[in-house]
Design an enzyme around this catalytic site. Structure first.
Site, PDB file in Angstrom:
ATOM      1  N   PRO A  31       9.082  -3.117 -11.239  1.00  0.00           N
ATOM      2  CA  PRO A  31       8.385  -4.394 -11.399  1.00  0.00           C
ATOM      3  C   PRO A  31       7.078  -4.428 -10.610  1.00  0.00           C
ATOM      4  O   PRO A  31       6.983  -3.820  -9.550  1.00  0.00           O
ATOM      5  CB  PRO A  31       9.382  -5.395 -10.812  1.00  0.00           C
ATOM      6  CG  PRO A  31      10.136  -4.615  -9.787  1.00  0.00           C
ATOM      7  CD  PRO A  31      10.158  -3.179 -10.240  1.00  0.00           C
ATOM      8  N   PHE A  70       0.824  -1.212   0.000  1.00  0.00           N
ATOM      9  CA  PHE A  70       0.000   0.000   0.000  1.00  0.00           C
ATOM     10  C   PHE A  70       0.860   1.265   0.000  1.00  0.00           C
ATOM     11  O   PHE A  70       0.337   2.378   0.039  1.00  0.00           O
ATOM     12  CB  PHE A  70      -0.973   0.011   1.185  1.00  0.00           C
ATOM     13  CG  PHE A  70      -2.243  -0.801   0.961  1.00  0.00           C
ATOM     14  CD1 PHE A  70      -2.519  -1.409  -0.256  1.00  0.00           C
ATOM     15  CD2 PHE A  70      -3.171  -0.945   1.986  1.00  0.00           C
ATOM     16  CE1 PHE A  70      -3.685  -2.148  -0.459  1.00  0.00           C
ATOM     17  CE2 PHE A  70      -4.347  -1.670   1.796  1.00  0.00           C
ATOM     18  CZ  PHE A  70      -4.597  -2.276   0.583  1.00  0.00           C
ATOM     19  N   ARG A  71       2.183   1.100   0.040  1.00  0.00           N
ATOM     20  CA  ARG A  71       3.136   2.196  -0.278  1.00  0.00           C
ATOM     21  C   ARG A  71       3.177   3.359   0.700  1.00  0.00           C
ATOM     22  O   ARG A  71       3.767   4.391   0.381  1.00  0.00           O
ATOM     23  CB  ARG A  71       2.853   2.772  -1.673  1.00  0.00           C
ATOM     24  CG  ARG A  71       2.720   1.763  -2.806  1.00  0.00           C
ATOM     25  CD  ARG A  71       4.012   1.085  -3.104  1.00  0.00           C
ATOM     26  NE  ARG A  71       3.954   0.347  -4.351  1.00  0.00           N
ATOM     27  CZ  ARG A  71       4.739  -0.679  -4.620  1.00  0.00           C
ATOM     28  NH1 ARG A  71       5.641  -1.094  -3.736  1.00  0.00           N
ATOM     29  NH2 ARG A  71       4.662  -1.301  -5.772  1.00  0.00           N
ATOM     30  N   ASP A  89       0.220  -9.972  -4.295  1.00  0.00           N
ATOM     31  CA  ASP A  89       1.397  -9.126  -4.533  1.00  0.00           C
ATOM     32  C   ASP A  89       0.968  -7.838  -5.243  1.00  0.00           C
ATOM     33  O   ASP A  89       1.624  -7.399  -6.205  1.00  0.00           O
ATOM     34  CB  ASP A  89       2.469  -9.874  -5.341  1.00  0.00           C
ATOM     35  CG  ASP A  89       3.828  -9.182  -5.235  1.00  0.00           C
ATOM     36  OD1 ASP A  89       3.920  -8.147  -4.542  1.00  0.00           O
ATOM     37  OD2 ASP A  89       4.800  -9.665  -5.852  1.00  0.00           O
TER      38      ASP A  89
HETATM   39  O1  DOR Z   1       7.029  -7.183  -8.805  1.00  0.00           O
HETATM   40  C1  DOR Z   1       7.190  -6.881  -7.629  1.00  0.00           C
HETATM   41  N1  DOR Z   1       6.904  -5.666  -7.150  1.00  0.00           N
HETATM   42  N2  DOR Z   1       7.702  -7.823  -6.800  1.00  0.00           N
HETATM   43  C2  DOR Z   1       8.065  -7.510  -5.548  1.00  0.00           C
HETATM   44  O2  DOR Z   1       8.501  -8.396  -4.838  1.00  0.00           O
HETATM   45  C3  DOR Z   1       7.969  -6.131  -5.048  1.00  0.00           C
HETATM   46  C4  DOR Z   1       6.906  -5.411  -5.744  1.00  0.00           C
HETATM   47  C5  DOR Z   1       6.905  -3.919  -5.482  1.00  0.00           C
HETATM   48  O3  DOR Z   1       7.059  -3.521  -4.335  1.00  0.00           O
HETATM   49  O4  DOR Z   1       6.705  -3.153  -6.423  1.00  0.00           O
END
Ligand code: DOR
Length: 395
Positions: A294, A60-61, A280
């Site tokens: 990613p 949730f950043r 995720d």
């Molecule tokens: O793809 C991903 N994004 N894998 C992760 O383990 C972390 C995540 C992210 O925090 O953006």
């Protein structure tokens, strides 16, 4: 909060029946047919009632990256996806290595109040890969620790962290990626780290949760370890079931794998060797994605993807999907949710299983619009989400 839901096709991990569910003071009080109560009544004719979903793996950043997501926007996305319990990863800014950050998240989560939130503390301080002294100050307010997003490369450090986790009864959530190999072979990076963490968990006796398992070998190691009595649970994401590298090269960690891996994961799910679905959920801005960040936004689409790929295609029953999305993750996180039975939290979701949705990123309420599923069609529309008897989302 009191609420009566009538005429629903009621499904959880262990039961299927038709009838009514009555929630009183936030808890499931009664299940039956033709119940009458003096409270708000919802007619769920034609709909399926499930326990809400619980997500073991969410970003949730907040604090620090609130332009990508924050606790409020993330919670709204969660309930729109039928989730009322989430486990947040620690890769915020600052990283959740202190009581201050933990308390900040819990205060904010309580203010938003539409989903129950557990926040992971980092295994190593600020993800430095070596310091674990910060763990001393934490106790029962923590259920799981993780360096998700990075992984702990140093095996001695991981072993010491596992000993602490064992003592404090915490779960170690492993982001199995050996960064020494990430730039040359992401398969090896996952496989080696999976094997190492299983081996260390066997020695230390800690509870280990393998996040976003994506390779055939990693699942095989986990199955073997389970057979040997290692206290391990495994999590698979919706995207690692729905995508393979012939149809998508969307950037995510671990990467989208081969068809053979996907088929193996699906077989493992069918055989009961995968414990939970974890999304995720990794929201990013368009600019960050363009720079190579990613991950994908996921919590709003998890149920339709899994229902379509696993239940509609007759791989598993809806009861088994409910187990992986509700009862097992709730049990893992110690939440009184995940089953339709008296005494459990009155957290239910109504879905229209026959309704097809077409993914449009603008429909997502998450700040992250980053998904490779735009234009895809899935069955299983989320109609209404209830948390402890209170409606927190309606379509
Ligand atoms: O793809 C991903 N994004 N894998 C992760 O383990 C972390 C995540 C992210 O925090 O953006």
């Amino acid at each position: 909060m009191n609420l009566l839901i009538k005429n629903a096709n009621i499904i959880d991990c262990c039961h299927s029946f038709f009838g009514d569910v009555y929630i009183e003071n936030g808890k499931i009080k009664e299940i039956g047919i033709e119940l009458t109560k003096q409270c708000q009544v919802i007619d769920a004719k034609g709909l399926t009632l499930l326990p809400t979903f619980i997500d073991t793996h969410v970003h949730f950043r907040e604090p620090g990256f609130t332009y990508k997501e924050d606790i409020q926007s993330g919670s709204k996305a969660a309930v729109k996806g039928g989730f009322t319990g989430v486990n947040l990863m620690a890769n915020t800014n600052p990283i959740c290595s202190t009581k201050e950050v933990l308390e900040y998240v819990y205060e904010k989560a309580a203010k938003v109040g539409i989903a129950d939130i557990h926040q992971c503390v980092s295994i190593t301080k600020d993800f430095d890969g070596k310091t674990i002294d910060h763990l001393k100050v934490f106790g029962d307010e923590v259920k799981a620790i993780s360096d998700d997003g990075k992984g702990v490369v140093d095996s001695r450090v991981m072993m010491e962290a596992m000993k602490i986790a064992k003592e404090k009864d915490w779960i170690i959530i492993s982001h199995a990626e050996n960064h020494e190999f990430s730039d040359i072979d992401m398969r090896l990076a996952e496989n080696m780290m999976t094997w190492r963490d299983l081996t260390l968990a066997k020695v230390t006796g800690c509870k280990l949760h393998m996040a976003h398992v994506s390779t055939k070998e990693a699942i095989k190691y986990i199955i073997e370890a389970k057979e040997e009595g290692v206290n391990v649970t495994s999590e698979v994401t919706p995207h690692h079931i729905a995508l393979d590298d012939e149809i998508s090269n969307y950037r995510v960690n671990p990467p989208i794998r081969t068809k053979e891996d996907v088929n193996f994961l699906i077989r493992a799910i069918a055989q009961g060797n995968v414990d939970v679905i974890g999304t995720d959920h990794a929201p990013h801005s368009e600019e960050d994605k363009a720079k190579g960040a990613p991950g994908m936004t996921g919590i709003e689409l998890a149920f339709p993807i899994c229902y379509t790929k696993l239940v509609k295609e007759n791989i598993i029953t809806l009861n088994r999907l409910s187990e992986m999305m509700s009862s097992k993750p709730a049990e893992l996180l110690g939440m009184n949710k995940g089953k339709i039975a008296p005494g459990y939290d009155g957290d239910i979701v109504l879905v229209d299983l026959d309704k097809k949705i077409t993914v449009n990123s603008e429909d997502l309420v998450s700040k992250g619009k980053n998904t490779p599923f735009v234009g895809w069609e899935f069955y299983g529309d989320i109609i209404l989400t209830v948390k402890e008897g209170r409606i927190v989302y309606t379509k």
